[in-house]
Design a protein around this motif. Structure first.
Motif, PDB file in Angstrom:
ATOM      1  N   ASN A  33      14.587   8.052   9.459  1.00 30.16           N
ATOM      2  CA  ASN A  33      13.285   7.412   9.729  1.00 30.16           C
ATOM      3  C   ASN A  33      12.041   8.683   9.572  1.00 30.16           C
ATOM      4  O   ASN A  33      12.186   9.444   9.932  1.00 30.16           O
ATOM      5  N   VAL A  34      10.955   7.890   8.935  1.00 29.81           N
ATOM      6  CA  VAL A  34       9.866   8.683   8.731  1.00 29.81           C
ATOM      7  C   VAL A  34       8.584   8.094   9.254  1.00 29.81           C
ATOM      8  O   VAL A  34       8.586   6.778   8.937  1.00 29.81           O
ATOM      9  N   ASP A  35       7.879   8.563  10.112  1.00 32.11           N
ATOM     10  CA  ASP A  35       6.699   7.904  10.891  1.00 32.11           C
ATOM     11  C   ASP A  35       5.797   8.839  11.036  1.00 32.11           C
ATOM     12  O   ASP A  35       5.638   9.682  11.927  1.00 32.11           O
ATOM     13  N   PHE A  36       4.438   8.930  10.271  1.00 30.33           N
ATOM     14  CA  PHE A  36       3.405   9.759  10.524  1.00 30.33           C
ATOM     15  C   PHE A  36       2.833   9.700  11.823  1.00 30.33           C
ATOM     16  O   PHE A  36       2.070  10.475  12.310  1.00 30.33           O
ATOM     17  N   LEU A  37       2.959   8.464  12.251  1.00 33.70           N
ATOM     18  CA  LEU A  37       2.186   7.988  13.516  1.00 33.70           C
ATOM     19  C   LEU A  37       2.776   8.617  14.791  1.00 33.70           C
ATOM     20  O   LEU A  37       2.364   9.151  15.717  1.00 33.70           O
ATOM     21  N   PHE A  67      10.823  -2.758  -5.926  1.00 41.73           N
ATOM     22  CA  PHE A  67      11.359  -4.278  -5.485  1.00 41.73           C
ATOM     23  C   PHE A  67      10.397  -4.788  -4.510  1.00 41.73           C
ATOM     24  O   PHE A  67       9.749  -3.979  -3.576  1.00 41.73           O
ATOM     25  N   ASP A  68      10.055  -5.878  -4.556  1.00 40.43           N
ATOM     26  CA  ASP A  68       8.933  -6.566  -3.534  1.00 40.43           C
ATOM     27  C   ASP A  68       9.329  -8.245  -3.445  1.00 40.43           C
ATOM     28  O   ASP A  68      10.225  -8.449  -4.186  1.00 40.43           O
ATOM     29  N   VAL A  69       8.833  -8.939  -2.850  1.00 39.68           N
ATOM     30  CA  VAL A  69       8.964 -10.430  -2.742  1.00 39.68           C
ATOM     31  C   VAL A  69       7.699 -11.084  -3.230  1.00 39.68           C
ATOM     32  O   VAL A  69       7.864 -12.244  -3.353  1.00 39.68           O
ATOM     33  N   ARG A 110       0.855  -1.166   0.059  1.00 42.64           N
ATOM     34  CA  ARG A 110      -0.106   0.063   0.094  1.00 42.64           C
ATOM     35  C   ARG A 110       0.791   1.339  -0.097  1.00 42.64           C
ATOM     36  O   ARG A 110       0.634   2.237  -0.795  1.00 42.64           O
ATOM     37  N   LEU A 111       1.809   1.307   0.984  1.00 44.89           N
ATOM     38  CA  LEU A 111       2.602   2.710   0.865  1.00 44.89           C
ATOM     39  C   LEU A 111       3.471   2.724  -0.172  1.00 44.89           C
ATOM     40  O   LEU A 111       3.639   3.760  -0.786  1.00 44.89           O
ATOM     41  N   GLY A 112       4.102   1.847  -0.409  1.00 46.32           N
ATOM     42  CA  GLY A 112       5.278   1.726  -1.538  1.00 46.32           C
ATOM     43  C   GLY A 112       4.466   2.280  -2.874  1.00 46.32           C
ATOM     44  O   GLY A 112       5.214   3.027  -3.404  1.00 46.32           O
ATOM     45  N   ALA A 114       9.754   0.493   2.622  1.00 48.11           N
ATOM     46  CA  ALA A 114       8.234   0.244   2.864  1.00 48.11           C
ATOM     47  C   ALA A 114       7.737  -1.044   3.084  1.00 48.11           C
ATOM     48  O   ALA A 114       6.780  -1.488   2.522  1.00 48.11           O
ATOM     49  N   VAL A 115       8.536  -1.512   4.039  1.00 48.24           N
ATOM     50  CA  VAL A 115       8.084  -3.305   4.163  1.00 48.24           C
ATOM     51  C   VAL A 115       7.797  -3.299   5.781  1.00 48.24           C
ATOM     52  O   VAL A 115       7.990  -2.588   6.419  1.00 48.24           O
ATOM     53  N   PRO A 116       7.064  -4.410   5.935  1.00 47.15           N
ATOM     54  CA  PRO A 116       6.596  -4.659   7.268  1.00 47.15           C
ATOM     55  C   PRO A 116       7.773  -4.466   8.165  1.00 47.15           C
ATOM     56  O   PRO A 116       8.747  -5.100   7.852  1.00 47.15           O
TER      57      PRO A 116
HETATM   58  N1  LIG Z   1       6.199   6.064   7.952  1.00 47.62           N
HETATM   59  C1  LIG Z   1       5.058   6.301   7.902  1.00 47.62           C
HETATM   60  O1  LIG Z   1       4.312   7.156   7.972  1.00 47.62           O
HETATM   61  C2  LIG Z   1       4.017   5.067   7.491  1.00 47.62           C
HETATM   62  C3  LIG Z   1       2.844   5.189   6.951  1.00 47.62           C
HETATM   63  C4  LIG Z   1       2.236   3.722   6.708  1.00 47.62           C
HETATM   64  C5  LIG Z   1       2.731   2.796   6.623  1.00 47.62           C
HETATM   65  N2  LIG Z   1       4.229   2.693   7.155  1.00 47.62           N
HETATM   66  C6  LIG Z   1       4.753   1.409   7.418  1.00 47.62           C
HETATM   67  O2  LIG Z   1       5.221   1.063   6.148  1.00 47.62           O
HETATM   68  C7  LIG Z   1       5.700  -0.313   5.989  1.00 47.62           C
HETATM   69  C8  LIG Z   1       4.446  -0.855   4.729  1.00 47.62           C
HETATM   70  O3  LIG Z   1       3.202  -0.726   4.891  1.00 47.62           O
HETATM   71  P1  LIG Z   1       2.049  -1.049   3.843  1.00 47.62           P
HETATM   72  O4  LIG Z   1       0.748  -0.883   4.534  1.00 47.62           O
HETATM   73  O5  LIG Z   1       2.561  -0.515   2.548  1.00 47.62           O
HETATM   74  O6  LIG Z   1       2.443  -2.797   4.202  1.00 47.62           O
HETATM   75  P2  LIG Z   1       1.908  -3.774   2.797  1.00 47.62           P
HETATM   76  O7  LIG Z   1       2.064  -5.051   3.743  1.00 47.62           O
HETATM   77  O8  LIG Z   1       0.706  -3.224   2.128  1.00 47.62           O
HETATM   78  O9  LIG Z   1       3.191  -3.892   1.965  1.00 47.62           O
HETATM   79  C9  LIG Z   1       4.679  -4.243   2.444  1.00 47.62           C
HETATM   80  C10 LIG Z   1       5.120  -4.967   1.189  1.00 47.62           C
HETATM   81  O10 LIG Z   1       6.451  -5.169   1.657  1.00 47.62           O
HETATM   82  C11 LIG Z   1       6.841  -6.514   0.871  1.00 47.62           C
HETATM   83  N3  LIG Z   1       7.937  -7.113   1.535  1.00 47.62           N
HETATM   84  C12 LIG Z   1       8.084  -7.737   2.616  1.00 47.62           C
HETATM   85  N4  LIG Z   1       9.495  -8.115   2.869  1.00 47.62           N
HETATM   86  C13 LIG Z   1      10.107  -7.599   1.923  1.00 47.62           C
HETATM   87  C14 LIG Z   1      11.623  -7.660   1.437  1.00 47.62           C
HETATM   88  N5  LIG Z   1      12.525  -8.097   2.327  1.00 47.62           N
HETATM   89  N6  LIG Z   1      11.945  -6.909   0.289  1.00 47.62           N
HETATM   90  C15 LIG Z   1      11.019  -6.410  -0.431  1.00 47.62           C
HETATM   91  N7  LIG Z   1       9.652  -6.275  -0.363  1.00 47.62           N
HETATM   92  C16 LIG Z   1       9.198  -6.934   0.761  1.00 47.62           C
HETATM   93  C17 LIG Z   1       5.532  -7.307   1.114  1.00 47.62           C
HETATM   94  O11 LIG Z   1       5.526  -8.130  -0.151  1.00 47.62           O
HETATM   95  C18 LIG Z   1       4.692  -6.194   0.811  1.00 47.62           C
HETATM   96  O12 LIG Z   1       4.173  -6.124  -0.573  1.00 47.62           O
HETATM   97  C19 LIG Z   1       5.156  -0.610   7.178  1.00 47.62           C
HETATM   98  O13 LIG Z   1       6.376  -1.112   7.785  1.00 47.62           O
HETATM   99  C20 LIG Z   1       4.118   0.232   8.054  1.00 47.62           C
HETATM  100  O14 LIG Z   1       4.014   0.248   9.375  1.00 47.62           O
HETATM  101  C21 LIG Z   1       4.885   3.710   7.639  1.00 47.62           C
END
Ligand SMILES: NC(=O)c1ccc[n+]([C@@H]2O[C@H](COP(=O)([O-])OP(=O)(O)OC[C@H]3O[C@@H](n4cnc5c(N)ncnc54)[C@H](O)[C@@H]3O)[C@@H](O)[C@H]2O)c1
Length: 251
Positions: free
Chosen positions: A223-227, A115-117, A93-95, A170-172
């Motif tokens: 590090n960027v975190d809107f939370l 990139f993703d997995v 979602r975020l990426g 932007a990974v978990p």
């Molecule tokens: N900084 C902010 O303000 C903010 C806002 C929203 C979400 N986030 C964080 O961003 C991250 C992503 O959130 P999301 O909602 O997009 O999650 P999501 O689950 O929708 O997407 C994460 C993606 O990362 C991929 N992934 C996992 N391991 C990987 C690896 N080793 N290499 C490449 N890709 C990999 C997954 O396959 C998935 O497509 C989370 O850590 C979330 O907490 C941060």
């Protein structure tokens, strides 16, 4: 040039001054002053002069600043007059939201790889904004170009062909460290980490970078975190009397 001992907050303010200078340019103002910049940036004029003085003398005493000159100099100081190749790691979602957002391309940040997995994402086409021509004005339409999401395992081969300056993570949370490691092993020296965790061993605590291992030498992590912003807002809404300005911003 980044002289030692420049507070992070000063760099953030320089970015704000640059945005204000762009506003002033759109308003067709030719000159400005530290007072006028301070008013729009919600700091005081002394702070503006102090922040600019870290990098040189940009104005004339009593005459203020020429908007185009100060804008050009701040763009140079902030390294925004060169191009930056960026990959996004994690195209969930975020990426995907980041990839579609045109703002980054305004400053010569260009998405060159995604990139993703996840097997259902690999090969998917994503339209990303193309880098803005430095000579075209702000607010002009963005052109898109298409990238295909690739597997993270091909990142090192990718960077061997195509220089990459930064990786947006932007990974978990539980995958952030290993994905950061993939970036570092591929030679990427800047990581913008969106996952709510500190990447080790180049952790940043209290604004200070900690000891790093050899492999991570010269790698910068932001590090960027809107939370964090949401939680800070909640705290200050409940405790408005504790909302003190940064001591640096006091005259
Ligand atoms: N900084 C902010 O303000 C903010 C806002 C929203 C979400 N986030 C964080 O961003 C991250 C992503 O959130 P999301 O909602 O997009 O999650 P999501 O689950 O929708 O997407 C994460 C993606 O990362 C991929 N992934 C996992 N391991 C990987 C690896 N080793 N290499 C490449 N890709 C990999 C997954 O396959 C998935 O497509 C989370 O850590 C979330 O907490 C941060």
């Amino acid at each position: 040039m980044t002289a030692p001992g420049i507070p992070t907050a000063a760099i953030s303010r320089l970015i704000t001054y640059l945005r204000i200078l762009e506003e002033l340019e759109r308003e067709e103002r030719l000159t400005t002053s530290s007072g006028a910049l301070a008013e729009r940036a919600q700091v005081n004029a002394f702070q503006v002069r102090k922040d600019l003085a870290y990098f040189g003398r940009f104005g004339t005493r009593g005459m203020g600043y020429t908007v185009s000159v100060l804008k050009r100099e701040l763009t140079r100081v902030l390294g925004l007059n060169r191009s930056w190749n960026v990959v996004i790691v994690g195209m969930g979602r975020l990426g995907q939201a980041i990839a579609h957002y045109p703002g980054a391309s305004e400053y010569q940040f260009s998405y060159v790889g995604l990139f993703d997995v996840r097997s259902d994402l690999i090969g998917l086409q994503v339209d990303v904004p193309a880098r803005r021509d430095l000579h075209s004005g702000l607010g002009q339409g963005f052109q898109a170009r298409t990238l295909h999401i690739q597997h993270i395992d091909s990142l090192a081969a990718f960077t061997a062909q195509q220089p990459v300056d930064m990786g947006f993570l932007a990974v978990p949370t539980e995958h952030a460290q290993s994905a950061a490691q993939s970036l570092v092993e591929a030679g990427v020296k800047g990581i913008l980490n969106f996952a709510p965790t500190l990447i080790q061993p180049r952790a940043k605590e209290g604004g200070h970078l900690q000891e790093i291992s050899d492999e991570w030498r010269d790698v910068m992590v932001e590090n960027v975190d809107f939370l964090v912003g949401m939680k800070r807002l909640a705290f200050y809404m409940l405790n408005p009397q504790l909302n003190e300005p940064d001591p640096e911003e006091k005259t």
